[in-house]
Design an enzyme around this catalytic site. Structure first.
Site, PDB file in Angstrom:
ATOM      1  N   ASP A 323       0.716  -1.169  -0.008  1.00  0.00           N
ATOM      2  CA  ASP A 323       0.101  -0.016  -0.038  1.00  0.00           C
ATOM      3  C   ASP A 323       0.750   1.189  -0.073  1.00  0.00           C
ATOM      4  OD1 ASP A 323      -2.748   1.260   0.324  1.00  0.00           O
ATOM      5  OD2 ASP A 323      -1.721   1.945   2.295  1.00  0.00           O
ATOM      6  N   GLU A 373       1.173  -0.287  -4.946  1.00  0.00           N
ATOM      7  CA  GLU A 373       0.168   0.546  -5.328  1.00  0.00           C
ATOM      8  C   GLU A 373       0.800   2.076  -5.315  1.00  0.00           C
ATOM      9  OE1 GLU A 373      -3.304   3.376  -3.618  1.00  0.00           O
ATOM     10  OE2 GLU A 373      -1.810   2.574  -2.469  1.00  0.00           O
TER      11      GLU A 373
END
Length: 641
Positions: A323, A373
């Protein structure tokens, strides 16, 4: 003292210390102990014919550390820990600790402040709102996924189908009384659901222990503990095992960038800057109200990389989605005006950590998925470190996602002025190994659900969503769809309640779900979609510049040179006798039609066959002329004689 005398002394005292593990201590402080979870935390041992549990914790700034728990009535005076010589580690061996006993560390900071902390290496934790760690023995689970693991380790992910169903376990489904499903419940209900729909993988939003449901698991306190909301660690092993036995891979979301400020967590762990930097601006992520890891510390490197080893080795996971990588790469991404020692805004320590992390993980787990990401234009995110890349093997294609959703929300009358949003992604589609995400982030915070984003009437909304999915599945890159998108969740995702599965009582939602199922299996059964997914050799435009009618067409190609023809109409206007240039003459049969009656459209359900004619069209010498339905997407395959 004789062994029996030592045994008697320990039993009377209730604890002892060990002078062993010097190599482990050295490697941890060097940052190269990639299985540090085997040493730190709580582990059963037998010494001097005594069964005990050894607790080891990193608290370099602490004045004193004491172990408290159910086994000593939470009394800090009962079990004082001892600093391991010449280290920042503290240890104690305690007898009569039982499985599931709760415990914490009572830490006296350098200024004599008191901190009650959960174990950063705990394998299990109390269920929120309780915050203590639990002693748990991970050994003994019998895995039955050998066939899956062998197949996975022999496959080539770049040239295989990869279609991901993204899930928040708390809100996928709930019981009639509003209670959450357990890992076992999910194994029996989520897995068959995903398998039937044709997905290859499940991606779980962070299941590491976290205090607040509203963080979705992105603000962690227990990196080594699967959340106790749904059961025990072995229950989670069972869930993954069942996924693998049903040919479904498991990807975990992971948050190595920052952690929450909850009092029992990593923040200010030992009364000083432990996991974070002592520089306030570098440590604090003001945008999210969290604290950044300090990658310059070898012990933080060991902690995070060990966490990846832990999930791969002990839980057999198939991949990790990392993330907020941009927040790691840039010192100023969260709005702070920070510079590195050369005057740039790159976080040099984080970059070194990322490269080291990927290098080590792929060395030991070469067939895993490491997905970034990363929302900026940082180059070569998914390229090898030896070539100057960051070493991930996939990157989320945030550019495609933003462009296509912005385009699909437009009234069709205006789309011709934004045609580039459909086509621009192909200028960079092969610069990285991309995943095309329609993720949870796009259906919250006022962004509306995917179905609600679509303009037009009730029927047109469903047609537009089917068209979006048809384009996504044919576009180069692996696929990801957030739960609820498969049947047309009308309202935004709400982490506090289950998806609106009652919508499947309505025909339009039933038909959308059937379409997604057929689309997924069409993707998996036709290797033109994925065999050359990372190369221009697998893609060729047919018609790219018809902005006036908002139509595009292209071919997807496999290693044998076989081709699928994809034609997409982004307006509500039917176009009869529409010309499509084809490379090879012959009969072309539809293998998927997003506008078929069975999916909620208006065209016949069966395959339509179009015979090519010699006609110069789209730089090809042959063409088929088709009926192109409104908001319709068609896949054609050359029919074998």
């Amino acid at each position: 003292m004789q062994p029996h005398e030592i045994n008697q002394y320990i039993q009377e005292k209730g604890y002892f210390y060990l002078n062993e593990g010097e190599l482990d201590v050295h490697l941890f402080h060097e940052g190269t102990f990639y299985k540090s979870y085997e040493f730190l935390g709580a582990h059963a041992i037998n010494r001097f014919e005594v069964n005990a549990v050894r607790f080891v914790v990193w608290a370099p700034n602490a004045h004193q550390v004491n172990l408290i728990g159910e086994f000593n009535d939470w009394d800090p005076s009962r079990h004082p820990m001892q600093r391991i010589k010449n280290s920042g580690l503290w240890q104690i061996c305690v007898v009569n600790v039982q499985p599931f006993d709760s415990y914490k560390y009572h830490i006296v900071g350098p200024d004599h402040s008191i901190h009650y902390k959960a174990d950063p290496y705990a394998f299990h934790a109390e269920e929120r709102p309780q915050t203590a760690s639990k002693y748990y023995d991970l050994s003994g689970y019998q895995w039955h996924d050998d066939a899956w693991c062998i197949q996975r380790d022999q496959s080539d992910p770049y040239h295989s189908p990869l279609n991901i169903y993204e899930v928040n376990l708390l809100s996928w489904r709930q019981k009639h009384d509003g209670k959450q499903y357990s890992y076992h419940d999910l194994a029996h209900e989520l897995i068959p659901y995903v398998k039937d729909l044709g997905y290859t993988h499940i991606e779980l939003m962070p299941i590491m222990e976290h205090p607040y449901d509203g963080s979705w698991g992105y603000q962690l306190t227990g990196y080594f503990a699967p959340t106790s909301r749904y059961g025990t660690p072995k229950d989670f092993m069972f869930f993954i095992d069942q996924c693998h036995q049903n040919d479904i891979g498991v990807i975990l979301d992971w948050v190595p960038g920052h952690f929450c400020k909850d009092a029992h967590g990593l923040y200010h762990f030992d009364g000083g800057a432990c996991f974070e930097s002592s520089d306030y601006e570098r440590a604090h992520n003001e945008q999210w109200g969290t604290v950044n890891f300090d990658y310059s510390k070898p012990e933080v490197n060991a902690f995070l990389i060990s966490n990846l080893f832990y999930w791969h080795e002990l839980y057999h996971v198939d991949g990790i989605r990392i993330d907020a990588v941009a927040y790691m790469l840039y010192l100023n991404f969260g709005g702070q005006l920070l510079k590195n020692k050369y005057g740039g805004v790159e976080n040099l320590e984080a970059i070194d950590f990322i490269k080291k992390m990927n290098q080590i993980v792929f060395q030991y787990f070469p067939h895993t998925l490491m997905m970034a990401e990363e929302s900026t234009s940082w180059p070569m995110v998914s390229r090898p470190i030896s070539d100057g890349g960051l070493g991930f093997n996939y990157k989320w294609n945030m550019g495609w996602m933003n462009d296509i959703l912005e385009y699909m929300e437009l009234d069709p009358i205006f789309r011709k002025g934004f045609h580039k949003a459909l086509t621009f992604s192909l200028t960079y589609a092969f610069t990285e190994n991309f995943v095309l995400p329609l993720s949870h982030d796009e259906v919250v915070h006022g962004k509306k659900s995917l179905l609600s984003k679509m303009p037009g009437s009730y029927e047109e909304k469903f047609a537009g969503l089917r068209l979006l999915y048809t384009y996504m599945m044919a576009h180069p890159g692996k696929k990801l769809l957030f739960m609820g998108g498969e049947f047309g969740q009308f309202i935004e995702w709400n982490e506090w309640q289950a998806l609106d599965f009652h919508l499947l009582d309505y025909e339009a939602h039933q038909k959308l779900k059937q379409f997604v199922k057929d689309l997924n299996w069409t993707y998996r059964q036709n290797n033109c979609f994925y065999e050359l997914d990372t190369s221009y050799d697998g893609y060729e435009w047919i018609e790219v510049d018809n902005s006036n009618e908002s139509v595009i067409s292209f071919e997807r190609i496999n290693k044998k040179g076989e081709r699928l023809v994809i034609v997409l109409n982004f307006t509500p206007i039917e176009r009869k006798n529409y010309p499509v240039g084809v490379t090879i003459p012959g009969k072309y049969e539809t293998i998927l039609n997003s506008a078929a009656i069975k999916y909620g459209g208006t065209m016949a359900n069966g395959p339509q066959i179009y015979t090519s004619k010699k006609e110069l069209m789209h730089h090809r010498y042959h063409a088929i002329r088709i009926t192109l339905p409104p908001y319709g997407g068609l896949y054609f395959k050359l029919k074998e004689d």
